[in-house]
Design a protein around this motif. Structure first.
Motif, PDB file in Angstrom:
ATOM      1  N   PRO A  20      26.366  34.315  13.612  1.00  0.00           N
ATOM      2  CA  PRO A  20      26.335  35.004  14.905  1.00  0.00           C
ATOM      3  C   PRO A  20      25.348  36.168  14.884  1.00  0.00           C
ATOM      4  O   PRO A  20      24.967  36.666  13.817  1.00  0.00           O
ATOM      5  CB  PRO A  20      27.773  35.502  15.078  1.00  0.00           C
ATOM      6  N   ALA A  21      24.944  36.594  16.067  1.00  0.00           N
ATOM      7  CA  ALA A  21      23.973  37.684  16.187  1.00  0.00           C
ATOM      8  C   ALA A  21      24.482  38.976  15.563  1.00  0.00           C
ATOM      9  O   ALA A  21      23.699  39.791  15.086  1.00  0.00           O
ATOM     10  CB  ALA A  21      23.614  37.904  17.660  1.00  0.00           C
ATOM     11  N   ASN A  22      25.785  39.181  15.528  1.00  0.00           N
ATOM     12  CA  ASN A  22      26.368  40.401  14.979  1.00  0.00           C
ATOM     13  C   ASN A  22      26.813  40.220  13.525  1.00  0.00           C
ATOM     14  O   ASN A  22      27.731  40.896  13.057  1.00  0.00           O
ATOM     15  CB  ASN A  22      27.537  40.874  15.845  1.00  0.00           C
ATOM     16  N   ALA A  23      26.143  39.346  12.794  1.00  0.00           N
ATOM     17  CA  ALA A  23      26.543  39.011  11.425  1.00  0.00           C
ATOM     18  C   ALA A  23      26.609  40.232  10.514  1.00  0.00           C
ATOM     19  O   ALA A  23      27.544  40.373   9.728  1.00  0.00           O
ATOM     20  CB  ALA A  23      25.597  37.956  10.841  1.00  0.00           C
ATOM     21  N   ALA A  24      25.640  41.125  10.607  1.00  0.00           N
ATOM     22  CA  ALA A  24      25.630  42.297   9.726  1.00  0.00           C
ATOM     23  C   ALA A  24      26.869  43.166   9.969  1.00  0.00           C
ATOM     24  O   ALA A  24      27.502  43.642   9.021  1.00  0.00           O
ATOM     25  CB  ALA A  24      24.353  43.103   9.918  1.00  0.00           C
ATOM     26  N   ARG A  25      27.242  43.349  11.227  1.00  0.00           N
ATOM     27  CA  ARG A  25      28.426  44.146  11.555  1.00  0.00           C
ATOM     28  C   ARG A  25      29.695  43.446  11.068  1.00  0.00           C
ATOM     29  O   ARG A  25      30.603  44.073  10.503  1.00  0.00           O
ATOM     30  CB  ARG A  25      28.517  44.409  13.052  1.00  0.00           C
ATOM     31  N   LEU A  26      29.763  42.129  11.265  1.00  0.00           N
ATOM     32  CA  LEU A  26      30.921  41.373  10.786  1.00  0.00           C
ATOM     33  C   LEU A  26      31.083  41.499   9.278  1.00  0.00           C
ATOM     34  O   LEU A  26      32.197  41.650   8.768  1.00  0.00           O
ATOM     35  CB  LEU A  26      30.783  39.892  11.164  1.00  0.00           C
ATOM     36  N   LEU A  27      29.966  41.460   8.555  1.00  0.00           N
ATOM     37  CA  LEU A  27      30.014  41.585   7.092  1.00  0.00           C
ATOM     38  C   LEU A  27      30.444  42.981   6.654  1.00  0.00           C
ATOM     39  O   LEU A  27      31.178  43.121   5.670  1.00  0.00           O
ATOM     40  CB  LEU A  27      28.668  41.209   6.481  1.00  0.00           C
ATOM     41  N   ARG A  28      30.016  44.010   7.366  1.00  0.00           N
ATOM     42  CA  ARG A  28      30.467  45.377   7.044  1.00  0.00           C
ATOM     43  C   ARG A  28      31.975  45.488   7.247  1.00  0.00           C
ATOM     44  O   ARG A  28      32.695  46.017   6.397  1.00  0.00           O
ATOM     45  CB  ARG A  28      29.731  46.410   7.898  1.00  0.00           C
ATOM     46  N   GLN A  29      32.451  44.996   8.396  1.00  0.00           N
ATOM     47  CA  GLN A  29      33.888  45.052   8.666  1.00  0.00           C
ATOM     48  C   GLN A  29      34.670  44.237   7.644  1.00  0.00           C
ATOM     49  O   GLN A  29      35.707  44.678   7.142  1.00  0.00           O
ATOM     50  CB  GLN A  29      34.185  44.526  10.074  1.00  0.00           C
ATOM     51  N   ALA A  30      34.172  43.043   7.343  1.00  0.00           N
ATOM     52  CA  ALA A  30      34.856  42.167   6.392  1.00  0.00           C
ATOM     53  C   ALA A  30      34.903  42.793   5.006  1.00  0.00           C
ATOM     54  O   ALA A  30      35.915  42.698   4.301  1.00  0.00           O
ATOM     55  CB  ALA A  30      34.164  40.808   6.346  1.00  0.00           C
ATOM     56  N   SER A  31      33.825  43.443   4.600  1.00  0.00           N
ATOM     57  CA  SER A  31      33.805  44.113   3.295  1.00  0.00           C
ATOM     58  C   SER A  31      34.850  45.216   3.240  1.00  0.00           C
ATOM     59  O   SER A  31      35.500  45.413   2.204  1.00  0.00           O
ATOM     60  CB  SER A  31      32.408  44.679   3.007  1.00  0.00           C
ATOM     61  N   GLY A  32      35.037  45.920   4.339  1.00  0.00           N
ATOM     62  CA  GLY A  32      36.079  46.936   4.404  1.00  0.00           C
ATOM     63  C   GLY A  32      37.470  46.342   4.252  1.00  0.00           C
ATOM     64  O   GLY A  32      38.327  46.895   3.558  1.00  0.00           O
ATOM     65  N   ARG A  33      37.688  45.181   4.879  1.00  0.00           N
ATOM     66  CA  ARG A  33      38.983  44.508   4.746  1.00  0.00           C
ATOM     67  C   ARG A  33      39.190  44.036   3.318  1.00  0.00           C
ATOM     68  O   ARG A  33      40.290  44.137   2.766  1.00  0.00           O
ATOM     69  CB  ARG A  33      39.089  43.319   5.713  1.00  0.00           C
TER      70      ARG A  33
END
Length: 142
Positions: A20-33
């Motif tokens: 998805p276009a927001n992949a970098a943001r998703l990865l930051r959030q996922a790393s936090g989880r």
């Protein structure tokens, strides 16, 4: 903040589907989880806090990608990764389906609502971390 997977790795994880276009943001959030799940885990890190052993690097990368994929599906099904909107009643990612019981709040801004409405841990991410021996939970036997 540590991020355990790159957009390129996430794209490979999702193949043949595009990231998805927001992949970098998703990865930051996922790393936090993933970091939340790792509280109490023990493994070697470098000075930046990144794991150094290849199996651990791979497990954190894969768990991060699984969580990011789950979050994208959660948002696509009506959820919100910020906890500001209503929680969806079900999410399906590939062959994994996650159904929620009970009532959810609808836009309340209290901290309890945000916690109840936030994206849950991806079952696949938890499994990856558990199989890598990273979840600090072991049975006590007598």
């Amino acid at each position: 903040m540590r991020v355990y997977a790159t957009v390129e790795e996430f794209t490979a994880w999702l193949a043949p589907d595009p990231a998805p276009a927001n992949a970098a943001r998703l990865l930051r959030q996922a790393s936090g989880r993933v970091d939340e799940l790792l509280i109490g885990a023990c493994y070697d890190t470098d000075t930046a806090g990144m794991p150094t052993a290849a199996p651990i690097v791979e497990a954190l990368r894969d768990a991060t990608c699984a969580q990011a994929e789950f979050t994208a599906a959660w948002v696509a099904s009506g959820g919100d990764s910020t906890g500001a909107r209503r929680r969806p009643t079900a999410v399906t990612v590939g062959q994994v389906s996650y159904t929620y019981g009970g009532r959810s709040s609808s836009g309340s801004t209290g901290s309890g609502a945000a916690a109840a409405d936030r994206v849950p841990d991806a079952p696949e991410a938890v499994t990856i971390l558990r199989l890598a021996g990273l979840l600090p939970v072991t049975p006590i036997t007598y």
